[in-house]
Design a protein around this motif. Structure first.
Motif, PDB file in Angstrom:
ATOM      1  N   PRO A   1       0.171   7.222 -22.158  1.00 14.23           N
ATOM      2  CA  PRO A   1      -0.947   7.452 -21.248  1.00 14.23           C
ATOM      3  C   PRO A   1      -0.493   8.376 -20.122  1.00 14.23           C
ATOM      4  O   PRO A   1       0.704   8.477 -19.831  1.00 14.23           O
ATOM      5  N   ARG A   2      -1.433   9.031 -19.471  1.00 12.74           N
ATOM      6  CA  ARG A   2      -1.050   9.935 -18.375  1.00 12.74           C
ATOM      7  C   ARG A   2      -0.256   9.198 -17.306  1.00 12.74           C
ATOM      8  O   ARG A   2       0.723   9.723 -16.762  1.00 12.74           O
ATOM      9  N   TRP A   3      -0.680   7.962 -16.986  1.00 19.74           N
ATOM     10  CA  TRP A   3       0.027   7.247 -15.931  1.00 19.74           C
ATOM     11  C   TRP A   3       1.481   6.969 -16.286  1.00 19.74           C
ATOM     12  O   TRP A   3       2.332   6.826 -15.396  1.00 19.74           O
ATOM     13  N   GLY A   4       1.790   6.915 -17.591  1.00 20.52           N
ATOM     14  CA  GLY A   4       3.166   6.686 -18.009  1.00 20.52           C
ATOM     15  C   GLY A   4       4.089   7.834 -17.669  1.00 20.52           C
ATOM     16  O   GLY A   4       5.310   7.666 -17.607  1.00 20.52           O
ATOM     17  N   LEU A   5       3.512   9.024 -17.429  1.00 19.20           N
ATOM     18  CA  LEU A   5       4.315  10.195 -17.090  1.00 19.20           C
ATOM     19  C   LEU A   5       4.403  10.402 -15.581  1.00 19.20           C
ATOM     20  O   LEU A   5       4.982  11.386 -15.123  1.00 19.20           O
ATOM     21  N   GLY A   6       3.827   9.459 -14.830  1.00 16.71           N
ATOM     22  CA  GLY A   6       3.977   9.485 -13.381  1.00 16.71           C
ATOM     23  C   GLY A   6       5.298   8.861 -12.969  1.00 16.71           C
ATOM     24  O   GLY A   6       6.297   8.953 -13.685  1.00 16.71           O
ATOM     25  N   PHE A   7       5.321   8.196 -11.816  1.00 18.25           N
ATOM     26  CA  PHE A   7       6.570   7.620 -11.306  1.00 18.25           C
ATOM     27  C   PHE A   7       6.523   6.099 -11.398  1.00 18.25           C
ATOM     28  O   PHE A   7       5.482   5.478 -11.175  1.00 18.25           O
ATOM     29  N   THR A   8       7.679   5.491 -11.727  1.00 19.08           N
ATOM     30  CA  THR A   8       7.758   4.035 -11.828  1.00 19.08           C
ATOM     31  C   THR A   8       8.961   3.495 -11.067  1.00 19.08           C
ATOM     32  O   THR A   8      10.029   4.123 -11.034  1.00 19.08           O
ATOM     33  N   GLN A   9       8.751   2.344 -10.451  1.00 14.85           N
ATOM     34  CA  GLN A   9       9.798   1.649  -9.700  1.00 14.85           C
ATOM     35  C   GLN A   9       9.920   0.238 -10.251  1.00 14.85           C
ATOM     36  O   GLN A   9       8.923  -0.488 -10.345  1.00 14.85           O
ATOM     37  N   ARG A  10      11.133  -0.159 -10.623  1.00 13.20           N
ATOM     38  CA  ARG A  10      11.386  -1.534 -11.034  1.00 13.20           C
ATOM     39  C   ARG A  10      11.971  -2.280  -9.845  1.00 13.20           C
ATOM     40  O   ARG A  10      12.974  -1.847  -9.270  1.00 13.20           O
ATOM     41  N   VAL A  11      11.360  -3.413  -9.486  1.00 15.14           N
ATOM     42  CA  VAL A  11      11.727  -4.109  -8.248  1.00 15.14           C
ATOM     43  C   VAL A  11      12.760  -5.200  -8.518  1.00 15.14           C
ATOM     44  O   VAL A  11      13.054  -5.539  -9.666  1.00 15.14           O
ATOM     45  N   LYS A  12      13.275  -5.778  -7.449  1.00 17.78           N
ATOM     46  CA  LYS A  12      14.350  -6.777  -7.569  1.00 17.78           C
ATOM     47  C   LYS A  12      13.884  -7.999  -8.352  1.00 17.78           C
ATOM     48  O   LYS A  12      12.700  -8.364  -8.355  1.00 17.78           O
ATOM     49  N   THR A  13      14.846  -8.639  -8.978  1.00 18.35           N
ATOM     50  CA  THR A  13      14.577  -9.715  -9.930  1.00 18.35           C
ATOM     51  C   THR A  13      13.691 -10.822  -9.371  1.00 18.35           C
ATOM     52  O   THR A  13      12.772 -11.285 -10.043  1.00 18.35           O
ATOM     53  N   LEU A  14      13.949 -11.262  -8.135  1.00 21.18           N
ATOM     54  CA  LEU A  14      13.252 -12.441  -7.606  1.00 21.18           C
ATOM     55  C   LEU A  14      12.160 -12.084  -6.597  1.00 21.18           C
ATOM     56  O   LEU A  14      11.787 -12.910  -5.761  1.00 21.18           O
ATOM     57  N   TYR A  15      11.636 -10.872  -6.698  1.00 25.09           N
ATOM     58  CA  TYR A  15      10.485 -10.533  -5.866  1.00 25.09           C
ATOM     59  C   TYR A  15       9.326 -11.476  -6.168  1.00 25.09           C
ATOM     60  O   TYR A  15       9.163 -11.959  -7.294  1.00 25.09           O
ATOM     61  N   ASN A  16       8.490 -11.706  -5.137  1.00 26.57           N
ATOM     62  CA  ASN A  16       7.256 -12.454  -5.357  1.00 26.57           C
ATOM     63  C   ASN A  16       6.063 -11.504  -5.228  1.00 26.57           C
ATOM     64  O   ASN A  16       6.230 -10.299  -4.991  1.00 26.57           O
ATOM     65  N   ALA A  17       4.855 -12.046  -5.360  1.00 31.36           N
ATOM     66  CA  ALA A  17       3.659 -11.206  -5.366  1.00 31.36           C
ATOM     67  C   ALA A  17       3.539 -10.394  -4.082  1.00 31.36           C
ATOM     68  O   ALA A  17       3.209  -9.195  -4.117  1.00 31.36           O
ATOM     69  N   GLN A  18       3.814 -11.023  -2.934  1.00 27.31           N
ATOM     70  CA  GLN A  18       3.687 -10.302  -1.669  1.00 27.31           C
ATOM     71  C   GLN A  18       4.741  -9.202  -1.552  1.00 27.31           C
ATOM     72  O   GLN A  18       4.456  -8.104  -1.044  1.00 27.31           O
ATOM     73  N   ASP A  19       5.956  -9.470  -2.030  1.00 25.63           N
ATOM     74  CA  ASP A  19       7.003  -8.441  -2.017  1.00 25.63           C
ATOM     75  C   ASP A  19       6.559  -7.208  -2.803  1.00 25.63           C
ATOM     76  O   ASP A  19       6.781  -6.073  -2.379  1.00 25.63           O
ATOM     77  N   VAL A  20       5.958  -7.450  -3.948  1.00 25.11           N
ATOM     78  CA  VAL A  20       5.531  -6.339  -4.803  1.00 25.11           C
ATOM     79  C   VAL A  20       4.420  -5.543  -4.122  1.00 25.11           C
ATOM     80  O   VAL A  20       4.433  -4.301  -4.110  1.00 25.11           O
ATOM     81  N   LYS A  21       3.459  -6.244  -3.530  1.00 24.52           N
ATOM     82  CA  LYS A  21       2.369  -5.550  -2.840  1.00 24.52           C
ATOM     83  C   LYS A  21       2.907  -4.751  -1.651  1.00 24.52           C
ATOM     84  O   LYS A  21       2.476  -3.609  -1.400  1.00 24.52           O
ATOM     85  N   ASP A  22       3.868  -5.325  -0.953  1.00 22.68           N
ATOM     86  CA  ASP A  22       4.469  -4.614   0.184  1.00 22.68           C
ATOM     87  C   ASP A  22       5.201  -3.362  -0.288  1.00 22.68           C
ATOM     88  O   ASP A  22       5.158  -2.320   0.386  1.00 22.68           O
TER      89      ASP A  22
END
Length: 720
Positions: free
Chosen positions: A224-245
């Motif tokens: 998909p087009r979005w797959g060719l954009g940019f991606t960030q993998r976050v730390k293992t124990l992030y929670n929902a608020q961490d991800v939104k932040d």
């Protein structure tokens, strides 16, 4: 009686000799330029059955018709003692490429390999994440061995006494040209089975052979087009608020972001996994996923497919798991519909149905000490070796099927793959983390029919961070994998602005990347590939001594100097990365004029240039007549139906021609014909001025193009 006994012994000897003697097998053309032969009695389970690959016969039919590329009399096979041996001829000047995802070498002639799915351990010995049993010759043909076994390869290393072109016998005492590795005139391959299917792909060029191989396996992946954009993998124990932040910080700082990867902590338990959300970190998963989608951010979830006793479906799936565990988790037999229904049914219900966009499938490759042993058994009757060679294929195939059923494309990561995975929307990664070798792997991925990312995780200096980041921008997946480090694009302040500029360049180039992936799908041309596949590339091949000891070593191997640090990216771009500590480097230009990607200035023609680009730029060069479509530097890839302006850049002095691909960017409707190619032309008018044209949008087809402007880069670079 003695005579009878002697006669029986002679008869047995003759029968055995007949079984062991080399045989010629008939070849049948199964598609234009593709031939198949069946040796002995092949096993019922093989790579193509595991992957479910279906040839794109229409695309193969559009390729040039060619003759069988080898002398059939020089191809021989034997089958005996549950082993099948194959022999293919080599000429003296011939070079070999492929044999899977290698990390340190491009040239494979003279290698001895065992093609074996494994984590890459630092040596090109066949044990790798994608040990694809396909090789390509510089003479313009390819050979594929369709077996789900560990395959032994002698790629021009063994010398038969009945060779038609034997090496000369030399006296080491007097002849300094004596070699411990004499010339061999054949590729010899051994498959531990009573038979095997073999396919031969003609050219006429090596790139044509690769294209036929890709199309025979269904064509390349179209993300998909979005797959060719940019991606960030976050730390293992992030929670929902961490991800939104984290998503909010990207937006606030002006860095692009299309999808975030959640690591093992999203699950209630991992290693082994439960495949259900941890409600302490993600108390309302459906609401969380929707909130992220509302921010134009998709989610990709880490899994490895080993089932915890705490998993909600443990009792129902355990009858369909193997004899051995991985980290005490049970291993589903994905060749069985019952296991697939239970396992992927959980993923569908708990994640995909609420909007999760994809998966990172980890640890389906090795090491030997934690994966199941070869003596493992599975309820389907497949053994440990067959499952080891195909588990990554099965995981990709059946996870994509969930999205296909929703008519929604996905794009993810996987640790193991093999032949037949060409069309799967997954990119291979690992933990090896050697930058130079990552680029060599990117080059070799084009020979293997897989995608590979030279991901960024962490760096010792800002210079290293920027150099690594530059290369992911010119790769199949622009990713920071911060599961452990927590790094962000701006984590190294001294290069944060340069990193942002590169990330935005990735977004600007989405129309080019998307068109090149479409060519991979519809035409079989790898979007990232070796210089050896580029027309006009001629390397000055030199032998280098492998002996670095003060003491003479007559058995040291002389190695061939390789170009393994520059590559082609799409139809027109040559990418030549620099690595930490490098200020200058040499670039080998193919024949024809080449131009600087950033300025449009001419840099050379068929020569070796030495460049000093500075830290801010990764050297990129454009072929004469090259056309690169550029869109505005958006922070998210265009959504379905969203129109964007295009600036079409032309380089050089030749007229230009480019096929620009368009579809809705998200669904599988392109498989039903809902796509278009628009032809871009650049040529000089009667007054000698450059003029660009683009064909009209196709009525009834998706059209994401808005206003178009033209930029003639080389003309603009010339002094006035």
């Amino acid at each position: 009686m003695p005579n009878l006994k002697t006669g029986l012994s002679l008869l047995c000897y003759l029968l055995l000799s007949s079984a062991l003697s080399a045989q010629q097998t008939p070849w049948k053309e199964v598609a234009p330029g593709v031939w198949k032969t069946v040796v002995g009695s092949p096993e019922s389970y093989d790579l193509l059955k595991a992957s479910g690959a279906v040839p794109d016969t229409a695309a193969l039919g559009r390729m040039q018709r060619v003759a069988f590329p080898l002398s059939q009399n020089e191809i021989s096979t034997t089958t005996a003692n549950n082993k099948t041996s194959l022999r293919f001829p080599l000429t003296r000047e011939e070079q070999l490429f492929g044999f899977g995802l290698n990390f340190q070498t491009i040239y494979q002639r003279g290698k001895i390999l065992q093609l074996h799915v494994d984590h890459y351990g630092g040596r090109d010995n066949g044990r790798t994440h994608a040990p694809v049993p396909f090789y390509v010759s510089s003479k313009g043909y390819g050979v594929f061995i369709n077996s789900a076994r560990y395959i032994n390869v002698y790629a021009g290393s063994g010398v038969r006494k009945d060779s038609k072109n034997p090496p000369l016998e030399k006296d080491r005492n007097k002849d300094k040209s004596w070699s411990s590795r004499p010339y061999s005139d054949a590729v010899e391959i051994q498959v531990p089975a009573n038979g095997v299917e073999v396919y031969l792909f003609a050219g006429p060029t090596a790139l044509d052979a690769v294209r036929r191989y890709n199309l025979f396996n269904g064509g390349g992946a179209l993300p998909p087009r979005w797959g060719l954009g940019f991606t960030q993998r976050v730390k293992t124990l992030y929670n929902a608020q961490d991800v939104k932040d984290e998503a909010d910080s990207f937006l606030l700082k002006g860095y692009p972001l299309d999808y975030i990867g959640l690591e093992p902590g999203w699950q209630s338990k991992s290693y082994p996994g439960t495949f259900e959300w941890d409600t302490t970190r993600y108390p309302e998963p459906a609401k969380f996923v929707k909130e992220m989608l509302d921010k134009n951010i998709r989610l990709n979830l880490w899994i490895n497919p080993y089932v915890s006793k705490s998993a909600p479906f443990y009792k129902s799936i355990t009858p369909y798991t193997g004899s051995h565990t991985v980290w005490v988790g049970e291993v589903p037999d994905f060749t069985m519909p019952e296991a697939r229904k239970i396992f992927f049914g959980q993923l569908q219900k708990d994640q995909v149905d609420i909007g999760v966009s994809g998966y990172k499938i980890d640890e389906v490759d090795g090491y030997d000490y934690y994966l199941w042993p070869d003596i493992a058994t599975f309820p389907s009757g497949k053994d440990g070796e067959q499952m080891r060679q195909t588990y990554g294929l099965l995981a990709q195939r059946y996870s994509e099927e969930m999205y296909r059923a929703r008519n929604q494309r996905t794009y993810g990561l996987v640790r193991a793959s093999n032949a037949g995975a060409n069309s799967f929307p997954y990119v291979i990664y690992n933990d090896y983390y050697n930058h130079e070798d990552f680029i060599t792997a990117l080059i070799n991925s084009g020979y293997a029919g897989v995608l590979w990312t030279p991901e960024v995780r962490v760096s010792k200096t800002g210079e290293e961070w920027l150099r690594r980041f530059q290369t992911v921008i010119f790769s199949p997946m622009a990713m920071i994998n911060a599961w452990s480090s927590g790094t962000k694009p701006w984590s190294y302040p001294e290069v944060a602005e340069q990193v942002k500029k590169m990330a935005l360049l990735r977004m600007q180039m989405i129309p080019y990347w998307y068109s090149e992936f479409a060519k991979y799908h519809f035409e079989g041309t790898p979007p990232f590939r070796a210089m050896n596949l580029e027309e006009g590339f001629a390397q000055d091949v030199k032998k280098e001594s492998g002996n670095t000891s003060l003491e003479e070593n007559p058995y040291a191997e002389a190695t061939t100097k390789e170009i393994k640090d520059q590559y082609m990216a799409g139809e027109y771009l040559l990418v030549a990365p620099l690595f930490t500590g490098q200020k200058t480097r040499k670039v080998v230009l193919p024949k024809g004029n080449w131009y600087d990607f950033y300025t449009g200035e001419r840099v050379g023609n068929g020569e070796v240039i030495t460049i000093t680009p500075g830290l801010d730029k990764i050297p990129v060069y454009v072929k004469d007549g090259g056309i690169i479509p550029i869109m505005p530097p958006l922070l998210h890839a265009p959504a379905a139906g969203e129109k964007v302006d295009l600036e079409i850049r032309h380089f050089g002095e030749k007229n230009g021609l480019y096929k620009l691909y368009d579809d809705d960017g998200e669904s599988y409707n392109y498989e039903k014909g809902e796509y278009s190619w628009r032809e871009i032309k650049v040529e000089k008018d009667k007054n000698g001025k450059w003029k660009g044209t683009i064909s009209a949008a196709v009525k009834g087809k998706p059209n994401t193009i808005n206003k178009i402007t033209w930029k003639f880069m080389t003309e603009a670079s010339q002094p006035r």
